[in-house]
Structures are given as C-alpha cells and as structure tokens.
Design a protein around this motif. Structure first.
Motif, mmCIF file in Angstrom:
data_model
loop_
_atom_site.group_PDB
_atom_site.id
_atom_site.type_symbol
_atom_site.label_atom_id
_atom_site.label_comp_id
_atom_site.label_asym_id
_atom_site.label_seq_id
_atom_site.Cartn_x
_atom_site.Cartn_y
_atom_site.Cartn_z
ATOM 1 N N ASP A 178 8.796 -13.375 -2.264
ATOM 2 C CA ASP A 178 8.193 -12.401 -0.964
ATOM 3 C C ASP A 178 7.122 -11.843 -0.877
ATOM 4 O O ASP A 178 7.700 -10.787 -1.638
ATOM 5 N N TYR A 179 7.229 -12.200 0.058
ATOM 6 C CA TYR A 179 5.682 -11.386 0.500
ATOM 7 C C TYR A 179 6.056 -9.883 0.013
ATOM 8 O O TYR A 179 5.296 -9.429 0.480
ATOM 9 N N SER A 180 7.078 -9.004 1.032
ATOM 10 C CA SER A 180 7.617 -8.208 1.220
ATOM 11 C C SER A 180 7.487 -7.242 0.006
ATOM 12 O O SER A 180 7.356 -6.235 -0.659
ATOM 13 N N SER A 181 8.417 -7.859 -1.227
ATOM 14 C CA SER A 181 8.801 -7.441 -2.189
ATOM 15 C C SER A 181 7.272 -7.475 -3.251
ATOM 16 O O SER A 181 7.351 -7.225 -4.356
ATOM 17 N N LEU A 182 6.717 -8.848 -3.486
ATOM 18 C CA LEU A 182 6.062 -9.248 -4.462
ATOM 19 C C LEU A 182 6.551 -10.078 -4.873
ATOM 20 O O LEU A 182 5.868 -10.610 -6.261
ATOM 21 N N LEU A 184 3.021 -2.143 2.990
ATOM 22 C CA LEU A 184 3.144 -1.453 1.806
ATOM 23 C C LEU A 184 4.248 -2.112 1.045
ATOM 24 O O LEU A 184 5.193 -2.813 2.076
ATOM 25 N N PRO A 185 5.050 -1.929 -0.163
ATOM 26 C CA PRO A 185 5.430 -3.242 -0.908
ATOM 27 C C PRO A 185 6.985 -3.103 -0.922
ATOM 28 O O PRO A 185 6.996 -1.378 -0.586
ATOM 29 N N VAL A 186 7.539 -2.841 -0.224
ATOM 30 C CA VAL A 186 9.127 -2.808 0.277
ATOM 31 C C VAL A 186 9.992 -2.716 -1.110
ATOM 32 O O VAL A 186 9.963 -3.875 -1.976
ATOM 33 N N LEU A 221 -1.307 -4.510 0.919
ATOM 34 C CA LEU A 221 -1.048 -5.652 1.463
ATOM 35 C C LEU A 221 -2.387 -5.341 2.612
ATOM 36 O O LEU A 221 -1.866 -4.626 3.837
ATOM 37 N N THR A 222 -3.458 -5.955 2.585
ATOM 38 C CA THR A 222 -4.952 -5.890 3.709
ATOM 39 C C THR A 222 -5.317 -6.774 4.230
ATOM 40 O O THR A 222 -5.661 -7.686 3.127
ATOM 41 N N ASP A 223 -5.022 -7.111 5.463
ATOM 42 C CA ASP A 223 -5.659 -8.119 6.112
ATOM 43 C C ASP A 223 -7.504 -8.520 5.765
ATOM 44 O O ASP A 223 -7.131 -9.893 5.687
ATOM 45 N N ASN A 224 -8.694 -7.599 5.724
ATOM 46 C CA ASN A 224 -9.116 -8.006 4.975
ATOM 47 C C ASN A 224 -9.441 -7.201 3.464
ATOM 48 O O ASN A 224 -9.852 -6.056 3.606
ATOM 49 N N GLN A 255 -0.086 -17.347 -2.949
ATOM 50 C CA GLN A 255 -1.247 -17.209 -2.265
ATOM 51 C C GLN A 255 -2.005 -16.391 -1.576
ATOM 52 O O GLN A 255 -3.066 -15.431 -1.305
ATOM 53 N N ARG A 256 -0.444 -15.639 -0.252
ATOM 54 C CA ARG A 256 -1.580 -14.647 0.490
ATOM 55 C C ARG A 256 -0.980 -13.489 -0.159
ATOM 56 O O ARG A 256 -2.143 -12.622 -0.110
ATOM 57 N N ALA A 257 -0.214 -12.977 -1.044
ATOM 58 C CA ALA A 257 -0.578 -11.881 -1.684
ATOM 59 C C ALA A 257 -1.917 -12.245 -2.235
ATOM 60 O O ALA A 257 -2.739 -11.132 -2.326
#
Ligand SMILES: *Cc1c(COP(=O)(O)O)cnc(C)c1O
Length: 391
Positions: free
Chosen positions: A93-97, A300-302, A317-320, A356-358
């Motif tokens: 889950d992207y928000s909790s990693l 920020l992580p949830v 987590l940052t776009d760049n 992959q996004r993480a």
C-alpha cells in the motif's frame, strides 16, 4: 555534513565491549535478555537477519512459495531461494509502504507455505489482519521485524504476532551491533530443528578485527570525516537513486554463521538504553511529521492507529527524488535512498506498481538517537526551502 546513518554504539561501548568479548557466555546472556524482552521461548543468534530467515525456512522444511512484500531488501528473496523456496511477491500500500491483508489476498496462491510480513523501516504493518488471512491458508507466518526492534502495535511488541520472527543488529538498524541478527520462536519442535541445523554453523571469533571494523564505521560518520566517506562511497557504488538490482543466486560461503561475540556484547550494552533510543527516534519522527506535513509534492507515511514505530529512518515520498536529494546535499544533509529498487523488478515480474513507485520516490530522513535537535531543525528548514521553492 549530517550523515544518513550513525551507528548507535558509543566509543565507550566499543572499548568496554572489547573488554568483555572474551567471555564465552556472552551469546547465552544476550539470548536470555532477548527471550525476556520478547517473552519468547527460543532465541537463536546469527550473523544477520537473513541468515536467521534461512535457518528457519530450512528447519520448517516445507519448500514452496514464500509470500513477501515486493518493496523489500533484496537479501530477503535471496535467502528464500538459498533455502530452496521461491519468493512470491505481494504489492504494498503506497501510503503505509507495507503489505496489507488486501494485497496479500490478491497475491496468495495454493503453493505458498510461508508468509513473511515485513514491518518496513520499523513501521508496523497490519500484522493482526495479515495473520488472520494467512491462518485461513494454513501457512506459517514469520514477521520480518529486522528494522523494528521495540516497535509496538496495539500494546503488543512487534515480533510477537506471528509464529516466528527475525530481528537485525546490522549497523543501520535500531540497535547497531556491527552485524548480527536473531530468530525468535515459541514452537519447541521447530526450535529443535533449528538447533540441529545450527550445529553446522560456523562460529566467528575475532574480537580485535570486529572492534576495528566497528570503530572505523563509527569514525567514518564523524562530521569531519564524513565528506570523505561519502566521496569514497560514491566511487565504490554508483549513485543510483533507482535501479533494477540483480539478485545473487549462489549462497555465499559461511552464510550460516552465528553472531560474533563482539556484536553480541555491543548489543547487550545497548539494550539497557533501548527505551531512550526508541523515544528519541519517535521524537525526531514527530518533528518531521509536524514540520513537513501539508506540502504538495511531499507524502509522509501513514501510520496505523495505536502504534509506536521503531523508525530506523523517516521515509518521505517525493516526486523528484534526485532533485530533492541534491538540494539536501547542497544544504549539508545526506539522506538515505533505501530501498531504491522493487524486488519484483529484480526477478523480472511486472504488476507491482506501488512497490516500484515507492522505490522511485522514497528518501529517508535520519532518525538515529544521537542526532542533535539543532540538526533536526536544520534538516526541516532545508527541506522546507526546497518544498516552498518547488511550487
Ligand atoms: C535490514 C533488513 C533485513 C536484513 O537484515 P540483515 O541483518 O542485514 O540480514 C531484512 N529485512 C528488512 C525489512 C530489513 O530492513
């Protein structure tokens, strides 16, 4: 330059540990301390958490699939393969990693014999639901609590929810012991098998060599030396902020090795101040949470409710990733890029977009207990300058 990680032992710990390194009951004492801390029946000390996982899988002896989150340390699927099993991935889950009961259900297949639930960066996963779902499939549940010593979920110590768990004393974890790890089990039969297996494990003991290595690692993070450390690191390793790593398929020689006594005595000394270590990490994470929340372009992580993470780093987590990392470096702050890969990619598997996004967006802010308050504010101010300007 503020380092991304600093070992948690002090110079005084190193010297005192050298003094007690010759005691041959050191490992037994650490086992007994850990058994009390975790209220667990059997503790086995090994040279790493990955070796602990390997030993457990060999002892369990039900080769098949081991389900793990795809966003993971590559050494985990490697150890699974050394033990004759196959790593099967679940997305996160992207928000909790972390892996969730939902992503687990999507990925579980009939040939899975083990579920390995990871508490990534010391942030507890939803282990209760994961265990419930796993029980329906009759599989063994192992907690990968390698980065999560002392984390608490719903009032219970993380590492006590599954059938067994692994913890690590590697130098970037909650308690640095140079290297080392432990396997925690309640089941007597399984423990007996592990015991048998470990009779063949090699026993390292070179206190002076371990001392010198631990000392060098500590000195490398000194503020005067650190720029040279980074420079050397950059020459030895590519500065890749995202990549597809190639997994190792050959088991290294002496993979199954017990914990060096020097590491055990270093860890023993630091267990006495574990509460301080954890509360300091939590305080730093709280400052980051307060100061950096609400900026567009930064996630920020949830954190689950009613939970106290162990925070080996504070993931953002940052776009760049590259631009943010470079900006922080110019401002005297080094950040961790971990993990800069998805393990599913490493095994040529698609369909794990969040992992992959993480890997492409994560950076870790430092949370080691010796990080001074002034440095935390310097880090936040530098981050805020970037985030305000980026808009
Ligand atoms: C660090 C880590 C490991 C490996 O620990 P070692 O002691 O280096 O083998 C495994 N899993 C997770 C989630 C980790 O963070």
């Amino acid at each position: 330059m503020i380092p991304r990680y600093v070992p948690t032992y002090t110079y005084s710990d190193l010297i005192q540990s050298l003094g007690s390194c010759s005691r041959d009951d050191i490992n037994a004492e650490l086992c007994s301390r850990l058994a009390t801390l975790y209220k667990v029946k059997h503790v086995f000390l090994l040279s790493s958490a990955r070796a602990a996982l390997y030993a457990l899988l060999m002892a369990y002896n039900r080769p098949g699939g081991v389900l793990i989150p795809a966003y993971n340390c590559i050494v985990v699927p490697e150890a699974i393969h050394y033990a004759g099993y196959r790593a099967v991935f679940a997305d996160i889950d992207y928000s909790s990693l972390n892996m969730t009961a939902g992503t687990l259900k999507e990925a579980i297949t009939p040939d899975i014999t083990v579920v390995l639930a990871t508490h990534v960066f010391g942030i507890p996963c939803d282990i209760e639901k994961i265990t419930d779902v796993s029980r329906q499939y009759g599989v063994l549940v192992i907690e990968d609590a390698a980065p999560a010593i002392g984390a608490i979920l719903h009032g219970q110590t993380v590492g006590r929810f599954g059938d067994a768990s692994i913890i690590s004393f590697q130098s970037t974890k909650v308690i640095s012991g140079l290297i080392g790890g432990a396997l925690l089990i309640d089941d007597d039969e399984l423990a007996q098998e592990v015991e048998r297996l470990l009779q063949t494990a090699s026993v390292p003991c070179n206190c002076l060599f371990s001392f010198a290595k631990a000392l060098a690692r500590k000195m490398a993070t000194n503020s005067w030396v650190y720029p040279a450390t980074l420079f050397a690191y950059r020459i030895l390793h590519d500065e890749q902020l995202y990549e597809i790593v190639t997994p190792q398929t050959e088991m290294p020689t002496r993979f199954l090795t017990s914990c060096p006594r020097f590491s055990s005595t270093l860890v023993l000394r630091q267990l006495d101040r574990l509460e301080w270590n954890l509360s300091r990490r939590r305080k730093l994470a709280q400052v980051y949470q307060n100061e950096l929340a609400g900026y567009p372009g930064l996630t920020l992580p949830v954190i689950p409710e009613d939970c106290l993470p162990a925070w080996i780093q504070f993931p953002i987590l940052t776009d760049n990733k590259r631009a943010f990392y470079r900006h922080m470096q110019r401002n005297g702050v080094d950040l961790s890029w971990t993990f800069r890969y998805s393990c599913a990619d490493s095994y040529g598997l698609n369909g794990f977009p969040n992992a992959q996004r993480a890997a492409k967006t994560v950076l870790g802010l430092p949370t080691y207990p010796s990080l001074p308050d002034e440095h935390v504010h310097l880090i936040c101010n530098a981050a805020i300058r970037y985030l305000s300007k980026a808009r």
